[in-house]
Design a protein around this motif. Structure first.
Motif, PDB file in Angstrom:
ATOM      1  N   VAL A  43       0.839  -1.201   0.000  1.00  0.00           N
ATOM      2  CA  VAL A  43       0.000   0.000   0.000  1.00  0.00           C
ATOM      3  C   VAL A  43       0.875   1.253   0.000  1.00  0.00           C
ATOM      4  CG1 VAL A  43      -1.711   1.340   1.282  1.00  0.00           C
ATOM      5  CG2 VAL A  43      -1.956  -1.135   1.095  1.00  0.00           C
ATOM      6  N   PHE A  44       1.903   1.274   0.862  1.00  0.00           N
ATOM      7  CA  PHE A  44       2.809   2.419   0.919  1.00  0.00           C
ATOM      8  C   PHE A  44       3.455   2.651  -0.443  1.00  0.00           C
ATOM      9  CE2 PHE A  44       6.973   4.346   1.674  1.00  0.00           C
ATOM     10  CZ  PHE A  44       6.606   5.467   2.413  1.00  0.00           C
ATOM     11  N   ASP A  45       3.952   1.592  -1.068  1.00  0.00           N
ATOM     12  CA  ASP A  45       4.583   1.716  -2.388  1.00  0.00           C
ATOM     13  C   ASP A  45       3.596   2.235  -3.428  1.00  0.00           C
ATOM     14  OD1 ASP A  45       6.954   0.818  -1.276  1.00  0.00           O
ATOM     15  OD2 ASP A  45       6.795  -1.206  -2.132  1.00  0.00           O
ATOM     16  N   SER A  46       2.336   1.801  -3.334  1.00  0.00           N
ATOM     17  CA  SER A  46       1.337   2.291  -4.297  1.00  0.00           C
ATOM     18  C   SER A  46       1.083   3.781  -4.081  1.00  0.00           C
ATOM     19  CB  SER A  46       0.037   1.494  -4.197  1.00  0.00           C
ATOM     20  OG  SER A  46      -0.710   1.836  -3.047  1.00  0.00           O
ATOM     21  N   TYR A  47       1.094   4.243  -2.831  1.00  0.00           N
ATOM     22  CA  TYR A  47       0.942   5.665  -2.548  1.00  0.00           C
ATOM     23  C   TYR A  47       2.126   6.451  -3.103  1.00  0.00           C
ATOM     24  CZ  TYR A  47      -2.885   4.749   0.784  1.00  0.00           C
ATOM     25  OH  TYR A  47      -4.053   4.395   1.376  1.00  0.00           O
ATOM     26  N   MET A  48       3.302   5.923  -2.947  1.00  0.00           N
ATOM     27  CA  MET A  48       4.499   6.609  -3.437  1.00  0.00           C
ATOM     28  C   MET A  48       4.478   6.708  -4.961  1.00  0.00           C
ATOM     29  SD  MET A  48       6.214   7.561  -0.781  1.00  0.00           S
ATOM     30  CE  MET A  48       4.582   7.829  -0.094  1.00  0.00           C
ATOM     31  N   ALA A  49       3.895   5.729  -5.631  1.00  0.00           N
ATOM     32  CA  ALA A  49       3.851   5.704  -7.095  1.00  0.00           C
ATOM     33  C   ALA A  49       2.684   6.517  -7.671  1.00  0.00           C
ATOM     34  CB  ALA A  49       3.757   4.257  -7.586  1.00  0.00           C
ATOM     35  N   SER A  51       1.067   9.525  -8.666  1.00  0.00           N
ATOM     36  CA  SER A  51       1.367  10.943  -8.895  1.00  0.00           C
ATOM     37  C   SER A  51       0.128  11.829  -8.761  1.00  0.00           C
ATOM     38  CB  SER A  51       2.002  11.140 -10.271  1.00  0.00           C
ATOM     39  OG  SER A  51       1.123  10.703 -11.281  1.00  0.00           O
ATOM     40  N   SER A  52      -1.068  11.238  -8.794  1.00  0.00           N
ATOM     41  CA  SER A  52      -2.290  12.031  -8.637  1.00  0.00           C
ATOM     42  C   SER A  52      -2.620  12.273  -7.162  1.00  0.00           C
ATOM     43  CB  SER A  52      -3.476  11.324  -9.301  1.00  0.00           C
ATOM     44  OG  SER A  52      -3.895  10.210  -8.524  1.00  0.00           O
ATOM     45  N   LYS A  79       6.542  17.216   0.436  1.00  0.00           N
ATOM     46  CA  LYS A  79       7.128  18.238  -0.434  1.00  0.00           C
ATOM     47  C   LYS A  79       6.533  18.206  -1.844  1.00  0.00           C
ATOM     48  CE  LYS A  79      11.201  18.736   2.291  1.00  0.00           C
ATOM     49  NZ  LYS A  79      12.599  18.686   2.484  1.00  0.00           N
ATOM     50  N   GLU A  80       5.836  17.122  -2.180  1.00  0.00           N
ATOM     51  CA  GLU A  80       5.218  16.990  -3.500  1.00  0.00           C
ATOM     52  C   GLU A  80       3.735  17.328  -3.489  1.00  0.00           C
ATOM     53  OE1 GLU A  80       5.982  13.079  -5.095  1.00  0.00           O
ATOM     54  OE2 GLU A  80       7.902  13.004  -4.057  1.00  0.00           O
TER      55      GLU A  80
END
Length: 136
Positions: A43-49, A51-52, A79-80
């Motif tokens: 889940v964390f990796d999917s959040y990091m990926a 961009s929306s 920061k993003e």
């Protein structure tokens, strides 16, 4: 903060009923089993990926605060995020301790509740600093 994040990644958590087929995956999976650790990482990796940042707009409940996944993602992505997303994230982090009190946390240990509240407060401070730095 790194110590808090590490405790969520592999901390001695127990009392989770989430299964592999649970659509929430790692958001409700709060124990320290390999399955839950793997689900939270996915889940964390999917959040990091993402961009929306669509996940920022989704509501969080007590188990989501206890898992730490959303809060860690908000911290990492701060920061993003847009100013509006930062405001949503800060509101979520501010609500964490309240969400984890008053019996809404059935199935969570007192340690999980305390860590979730502590991480919520830390992420709220980080997001407030980011908002002050670039959104006013």
């Amino acid at each position: 903060m790194a110590l808090v994040l590490a405790s969520f990644a592999v901390g001695g958590c127990a009392g989770n009923e989430a299964a592999l087929g649970d659509p929430a995956l790692g958001l409700k999976c709060v124990d320290d089993s390999n399955v839950c650790i793997s689900q939270r990482k996915m889940v964390f990796d999917s959040y990091m990926a993402d961009s929306s940042h669509a996940w920022v707009k989704q509501p969080a409940g007590p188990h989501e605060y206890a898992s730490g996944v959303r809060l860690m993602a908000l911290s990492k992505k701060r920061k993003e995020l847009t100013c509006a997303e930062l405001a949503l994230g800060k509101a979520e982090a501010d609500h964490g301790p309240t969400s984890l009190s008053g019996g809404a946390y059935i199935g969570l240990t007192s340690g999980q509740v305390a860590r979730g509240a502590m991480l919520s407060r830390e992420v709220s401070r980080e997001l407030a600093r980011e908002i002050a730095r670039r959104c006013h």
